[in-house]
Design a protein around this motif. Structure first.
Motif, PDB file in Angstrom:
ATOM      1  N   MET A   1       0.850  -1.178   0.000  1.00  0.00           N
ATOM      2  CA  MET A   1       0.000   0.000   0.000  1.00  0.00           C
ATOM      3  C   MET A   1       0.889   1.231   0.000  1.00  0.00           C
TER       4      MET A   1
ATOM      5  N   ASP B   1      -8.821   4.004  -2.629  1.00  0.00           N
ATOM      6  CA  ASP B   1      -9.601   3.240  -3.604  1.00  0.00           C
ATOM      7  C   ASP B   1      -9.062   3.444  -5.012  1.00  0.00           C
TER       8      ASP B   1
ATOM      9  N   THR C   1      -5.725   1.583  -5.380  1.00  0.00           N
ATOM     10  CA  THR C   1      -5.977   0.145  -5.467  1.00  0.00           C
ATOM     11  C   THR C   1      -6.549  -0.217  -6.834  1.00  0.00           C
TER      12      THR C   1
ATOM     13  N   THR D   1      -6.719  -5.819  -2.318  1.00  0.00           N
ATOM     14  CA  THR D   1      -7.694  -5.024  -1.572  1.00  0.00           C
ATOM     15  C   THR D   1      -6.921  -4.163  -0.587  1.00  0.00           C
ATOM     16  N   SER D   2      -7.485  -3.023  -0.235  1.00  0.00           N
ATOM     17  CA  SER D   2      -6.819  -2.176   0.751  1.00  0.00           C
ATOM     18  C   SER D   2      -7.082  -2.742   2.138  1.00  0.00           C
TER      19      SER D   2
ATOM     20  N   HIS E   1      -3.783  -0.201  -9.453  1.00  0.00           N
ATOM     21  CA  HIS E   1      -2.952  -1.406  -9.330  1.00  0.00           C
ATOM     22  C   HIS E   1      -3.676  -2.615  -9.890  1.00  0.00           C
ATOM     23  N   ASN E   2      -4.958  -2.727  -9.562  1.00  0.00           N
ATOM     24  CA  ASN E   2      -5.718  -3.888 -10.011  1.00  0.00           C
ATOM     25  C   ASN E   2      -5.919  -3.904 -11.521  1.00  0.00           C
TER      26      ASN E   2
END
Length: 86
Positions: free
Chosen positions: A1, A21, A24, A40-41, A27-28
């Motif tokens: 993170m 969010d 994340t 997931t965070s 990245h996803n």
């Protein structure tokens, strides 16, 4: 993170949940492109990271890795003497 807190103390700057969010999601998106499971965070990890950030701030912002080694980490420091990272 990634926590864009620099050497700030808790309360000086708190990134909104929407920023976490967005990071994340970015990245996803990259992970999906190479068929890797999404991330997931973690509020617990964010709290742990903020605690270490507060500790570093209380020590004059020294670049020192956490001694517990519970998680991987990357430390970043920027100085106007050397210019801004682009």
């Amino acid at each position: 993170m990634f926590l864009p807190l620099g050497c700030a103390k808790a309360g000086d700057f708190i990134a909104p949940a929407t920023m976490a969010d967005a990071i994340t999601a970015a990245h996803n998106e990259a992970r999906q492109a190479v068929c890797v499971e999404p991330l997931t965070s973690s509020p617990q990890l964010a709290e742990y990271a903020q605690s270490w950030t507060d500790h570093l701030a209380s020590q004059g912002c020294q670049m020192v890795h956490h001694t517990e080694h519970r998680y991987g980490e990357n430390l970043f420091w920027e100085s106007p003497v050397f210019g801004k990272v682009r």
